[in-house]
Enzyme design. Structure first.
Site, PDB file in Angstrom:
ATOM      1  N   HIS A 276     -21.679   5.798  17.747  1.00 58.83           N
ATOM      2  CA  HIS A 276     -20.508   5.520  16.934  1.00 58.83           C
ATOM      3  C   HIS A 276     -19.295   5.478  17.859  1.00 58.83           C
ATOM      4  O   HIS A 276     -19.076   6.424  18.633  1.00 58.83           O
ATOM      5  CB  HIS A 276     -20.304   6.609  15.885  1.00 58.83           C
ATOM      6  CG  HIS A 276     -21.374   6.661  14.838  1.00 58.83           C
ATOM      7  ND1 HIS A 276     -21.336   7.545  13.777  1.00 58.83           N
ATOM      8  CD2 HIS A 276     -22.507   5.928  14.671  1.00 58.83           C
ATOM      9  CE1 HIS A 276     -22.397   7.360  13.010  1.00 58.83           C
ATOM     10  NE2 HIS A 276     -23.127   6.383  13.538  1.00 58.83           N
TER      11      HIS A 276
ATOM     12  N   ARG B 104     -25.946  17.248  15.476  1.00 56.83           N
ATOM     13  CA  ARG B 104     -24.695  17.992  15.272  1.00 56.83           C
ATOM     14  C   ARG B 104     -24.394  18.926  16.440  1.00 56.83           C
ATOM     15  O   ARG B 104     -23.513  19.771  16.348  1.00 56.83           O
ATOM     16  CB  ARG B 104     -24.780  18.822  13.983  1.00 56.83           C
ATOM     17  CG  ARG B 104     -25.018  17.997  12.726  1.00 56.83           C
ATOM     18  CD  ARG B 104     -23.811  17.143  12.376  1.00 56.83           C
ATOM     19  NE  ARG B 104     -24.046  16.352  11.168  1.00 56.83           N
ATOM     20  CZ  ARG B 104     -23.197  15.450  10.708  1.00 56.83           C
ATOM     21  NH1 ARG B 104     -22.075  15.210  11.353  1.00 56.83           N
ATOM     22  NH2 ARG B 104     -23.471  14.771   9.608  1.00 56.83           N
TER      23      ARG B 104
ATOM     24  N   ASP C 119     -19.165   5.086   3.400  1.00 57.86           N
ATOM     25  CA  ASP C 119     -20.319   5.377   4.264  1.00 57.86           C
ATOM     26  C   ASP C 119     -21.279   6.375   3.626  1.00 57.86           C
ATOM     27  O   ASP C 119     -21.459   7.490   4.111  1.00 57.86           O
ATOM     28  CB  ASP C 119     -19.838   5.885   5.636  1.00 57.86           C
ATOM     29  CG  ASP C 119     -21.008   6.115   6.613  1.00 57.86           C
ATOM     30  OD1 ASP C 119     -22.133   5.697   6.302  1.00 57.86           O
ATOM     31  OD2 ASP C 119     -20.774   6.719   7.677  1.00 57.86           O
TER      32      ASP C 119
ATOM     33  N   HIS D 278     -25.251   6.173   2.494  1.00 59.18           N
ATOM     34  CA  HIS D 278     -26.452   5.355   2.485  1.00 59.18           C
ATOM     35  C   HIS D 278     -27.275   5.601   1.221  1.00 59.18           C
ATOM     36  O   HIS D 278     -27.350   6.730   0.730  1.00 59.18           O
ATOM     37  CB  HIS D 278     -27.320   5.662   3.694  1.00 59.18           C
ATOM     38  CG  HIS D 278     -26.673   5.354   5.002  1.00 59.18           C
ATOM     39  ND1 HIS D 278     -27.354   5.422   6.201  1.00 59.18           N
ATOM     40  CD2 HIS D 278     -25.411   4.970   5.319  1.00 59.18           C
ATOM     41  CE1 HIS D 278     -26.539   5.099   7.187  1.00 59.18           C
ATOM     42  NE2 HIS D 278     -25.352   4.837   6.668  1.00 59.18           N
TER      43      HIS D 278
ATOM     44  N   ASP E  32     -24.735  -2.096  10.971  1.00 59.77           N
ATOM     45  CA  ASP E  32     -25.210  -1.247   9.874  1.00 59.77           C
ATOM     46  C   ASP E  32     -24.829  -1.913   8.556  1.00 59.77           C
ATOM     47  O   ASP E  32     -23.650  -2.128   8.281  1.00 59.77           O
ATOM     48  CB  ASP E  32     -24.576   0.145   9.984  1.00 59.77           C
ATOM     49  CG  ASP E  32     -25.144   1.126   8.975  1.00 59.77           C
ATOM     50  OD1 ASP E  32     -25.025   0.859   7.761  1.00 59.77           O
ATOM     51  OD2 ASP E  32     -25.693   2.152   9.391  1.00 59.77           O
TER      52      ASP E  32
ATOM     53  N   GLU F  45     -21.899   0.682  17.261  1.00 60.65           N
ATOM     54  CA  GLU F  45     -22.291   0.534  15.861  1.00 60.65           C
ATOM     55  C   GLU F  45     -21.107   0.090  15.001  1.00 60.65           C
ATOM     56  O   GLU F  45     -19.993   0.590  15.162  1.00 60.65           O
ATOM     57  CB  GLU F  45     -22.844   1.858  15.328  1.00 60.65           C
ATOM     58  CG  GLU F  45     -23.344   1.770  13.897  1.00 60.65           C
ATOM     59  CD  GLU F  45     -24.119   2.989  13.450  1.00 60.65           C
ATOM     60  OE1 GLU F  45     -24.257   3.172  12.222  1.00 60.65           O
ATOM     61  OE2 GLU F  45     -24.579   3.763  14.316  1.00 60.65           O
TER      62      GLU F  45
ATOM     63  N   HIS G  12     -30.288   7.188  19.246  1.00 61.59           N
ATOM     64  CA  HIS G  12     -28.983   7.349  18.604  1.00 61.59           C
ATOM     65  C   HIS G  12     -28.286   8.563  19.199  1.00 61.59           C
ATOM     66  O   HIS G  12     -28.842   9.663  19.240  1.00 61.59           O
ATOM     67  CB  HIS G  12     -29.156   7.534  17.095  1.00 61.59           C
ATOM     68  CG  HIS G  12     -27.922   7.261  16.288  1.00 61.59           C
ATOM     69  ND1 HIS G  12     -26.726   7.920  16.509  1.00 61.59           N
ATOM     70  CD2 HIS G  12     -27.694   6.404  15.258  1.00 61.59           C
ATOM     71  CE1 HIS G  12     -25.818   7.479  15.651  1.00 61.59           C
ATOM     72  NE2 HIS G  12     -26.385   6.553  14.883  1.00 61.59           N
TER      73      HIS G  12
ATOM     74  N   HIS H 139     -22.547   0.174   6.343  1.00 63.76           N
ATOM     75  CA  HIS H 139     -21.213   0.295   6.924  1.00 63.76           C
ATOM     76  C   HIS H 139     -20.398  -0.983   6.759  1.00 63.76           C
ATOM     77  O   HIS H 139     -19.227  -0.934   6.354  1.00 63.76           O
ATOM     78  CB  HIS H 139     -21.318   0.647   8.405  1.00 63.76           C
ATOM     79  CG  HIS H 139     -21.863   2.006   8.680  1.00 63.76           C
ATOM     80  ND1 HIS H 139     -22.070   2.486   9.950  1.00 63.76           N
ATOM     81  CD2 HIS H 139     -22.253   3.004   7.842  1.00 63.76           C
ATOM     82  CE1 HIS H 139     -22.559   3.714   9.885  1.00 63.76           C
ATOM     83  NE2 HIS H 139     -22.687   4.041   8.612  1.00 63.76           N
TER      84      HIS H 139
ATOM     85  N   TYR I 213     -23.828  12.749  16.423  1.00 67.81           N
ATOM     86  CA  TYR I 213     -22.602  12.461  15.685  1.00 67.81           C
ATOM     87  C   TYR I 213     -21.385  13.145  16.314  1.00 67.81           C
ATOM     88  O   TYR I 213     -20.244  12.738  16.086  1.00 67.81           O
ATOM     89  CB  TYR I 213     -22.727  12.933  14.229  1.00 67.81           C
ATOM     90  CG  TYR I 213     -23.769  12.194  13.430  1.00 67.81           C
ATOM     91  CD1 TYR I 213     -23.847  10.802  13.455  1.00 67.81           C
ATOM     92  CD2 TYR I 213     -24.684  12.883  12.631  1.00 67.81           C
ATOM     93  CE1 TYR I 213     -24.797  10.126  12.713  1.00 67.81           C
ATOM     94  CE2 TYR I 213     -25.637  12.214  11.883  1.00 67.81           C
ATOM     95  CZ  TYR I 213     -25.692  10.835  11.929  1.00 67.81           C
ATOM     96  OH  TYR I 213     -26.633  10.164  11.198  1.00 67.81           O
TER      97      TYR I 213
ATOM     98  N   GLU J 261     -32.258   3.950   7.791  1.00 73.79           N
ATOM     99  CA  GLU J 261     -31.619   5.268   7.838  1.00 73.79           C
ATOM    100  C   GLU J 261     -31.364   5.765   6.419  1.00 73.79           C
ATOM    101  O   GLU J 261     -30.380   6.436   6.142  1.00 73.79           O
ATOM    102  CB  GLU J 261     -30.281   5.190   8.576  1.00 73.79           C
ATOM    103  CG  GLU J 261     -30.365   4.826  10.034  1.00 73.79           C
ATOM    104  CD  GLU J 261     -28.990   4.785  10.667  1.00 73.79           C
ATOM    105  OE1 GLU J 261     -28.833   5.329  11.759  1.00 73.79           O
ATOM    106  OE2 GLU J 261     -28.058   4.217  10.051  1.00 73.79           O
TER     107      GLU J 261
ATOM    108  N   HIS K 278     -29.179  -1.551  11.486  1.00 72.64           N
ATOM    109  CA  HIS K 278     -29.462  -0.407  10.627  1.00 72.64           C
ATOM    110  C   HIS K 278     -29.534  -0.937   9.203  1.00 72.64           C
ATOM    111  O   HIS K 278     -28.533  -1.423   8.664  1.00 72.64           O
ATOM    112  CB  HIS K 278     -28.348   0.632  10.728  1.00 72.64           C
ATOM    113  CG  HIS K 278     -28.413   1.480  11.953  1.00 72.64           C
ATOM    114  ND1 HIS K 278     -27.341   2.215  12.412  1.00 72.64           N
ATOM    115  CD2 HIS K 278     -29.436   1.729  12.817  1.00 72.64           C
ATOM    116  CE1 HIS K 278     -27.690   2.874  13.497  1.00 72.64           C
ATOM    117  NE2 HIS K 278     -28.952   2.587  13.764  1.00 72.64           N
TER     118      HIS K 278
END
Length: 277
Positions: free
Chosen positions: A107, A37, A224, A226, A176, A142, A67, A179, A70, A256, A211
């Protein structure tokens, strides 16, 4: 052999993350390059990365997956946000060369209402500015759930990006499972059809990582969220078919799911049990 790992924290360093992977019987792993973040990245310790590379070589690890945070949004309407994304990715790709020949996932971003066509052109421009012929890292787009103004909720949007990248050989896709299911691709009842579509639009040679997540929501929900393996709307039978599919079983799979280390160990054991050697 099933190539399976999960998302692990590098807060204790690369050697520690490799040791954690071995503890849960993983032979690969995913990690955030920095605070997911934020923007701050831990300083690279060459001895620490060498220790990880030794663990990976001795234990026949599959490629590992870094990765991006975000906060990276290469197609934001805000120019400063796009500049931040470029700075972060530039630094990340330089850092990845300490762990050569591995994968970097991001992303595609959210276009924020300016339209997918403009957003995709901005993503293409960033990749063309940052990718270098000499880099060993492959950058993965992704697949996204398509919520809000996300780019990447369809295979066609990902193909559009790839087609615009000059060094397209440096670009692949991370699929993913949560996703794509939330985006409306029926990997539960028509996995072959989804893979045929992927082959037609993108090409399965571009699919380099998966993923592996269950979904808290039904197909096409664009939510979205998980879920743990076997505890969502995708379910263990469909996930078992996916990891055993002849067109997918050779790929590295990255969990994930909402878990701690012991939870990941349980899921990895479960998946190894249903994988057909």
């Amino acid at each position: 052999m099933l190539k399976i790992g999960c998302h692990l924290s590098i807060s204790k360093g690369f050697k520690a993350i490799g040791t954690d992977a071995l503890k849960i019987h993983a032979n690969t792993f995913q990690f955030f390059t920095r605070n997911p973040r934020g923007s701050k990245a831990k300083e690279i310790n060459p001895q620490d990365t060498e220790a990880l590379l030794k663990i990976m070589a001795e234990n026949q690890f599959a490629p590992i997956l870094a990765h991006a945070p975000y906060t990276l949004n290469a197609c934001s309407p805000d120019e400063k946000t796009r500049e931040f994304a470029a700075q972060v990715m530039l630094d990340d790709l330089a850092r990845m060369e300490y762990l050569p020949h591995n994968l970097y996932n991001f992303h595609p971003g959210s276009h924020g209402g300016q339209g997918a066509d403009i957003g995709i052109r901005q993503i293409i421009a960033q990749l063309n500015n940052l990718l270098k012929p000499e880099q060993t890292t492959t950058v993965l787009l992704e697949t996204m759930a398509g919520k809000g103004t996300e780019v990447g909720g369809t295979f066609e949007e990902l193909r559009w990006i790839i087609d615009g990248v000059t060094l397209a050989e440096k670009v692949g896709v991370c699929l993913d499972t949560c996703h794509v299911y939330d985006a409306g691709y029926d990997i539960v009842d028509d996995l072959d059809g989804v893979l045929a579509k992927f082959e037609q639009v993108i090409g399965l040679d571009r699919l380099l990582a998966i993923h592996l997540n269950d979904s808290m929501n039904p197909k096409g929900s664009r939510k979205d969220r998980h879920a743990k393996i076997g505890e969502g709307s995708i379910g263990l039978p469909a996930i078992s078919r996916l990891i055993n599919h002849p067109k997918l079983r050779h790929l590295p799979f990255f969990l994930e799911t909402p878990n701690d280390l012991s939870g990941y160990a349980t899921e990895i054991a479960l998946l190894r049990n249903v994988y057909e050697e």
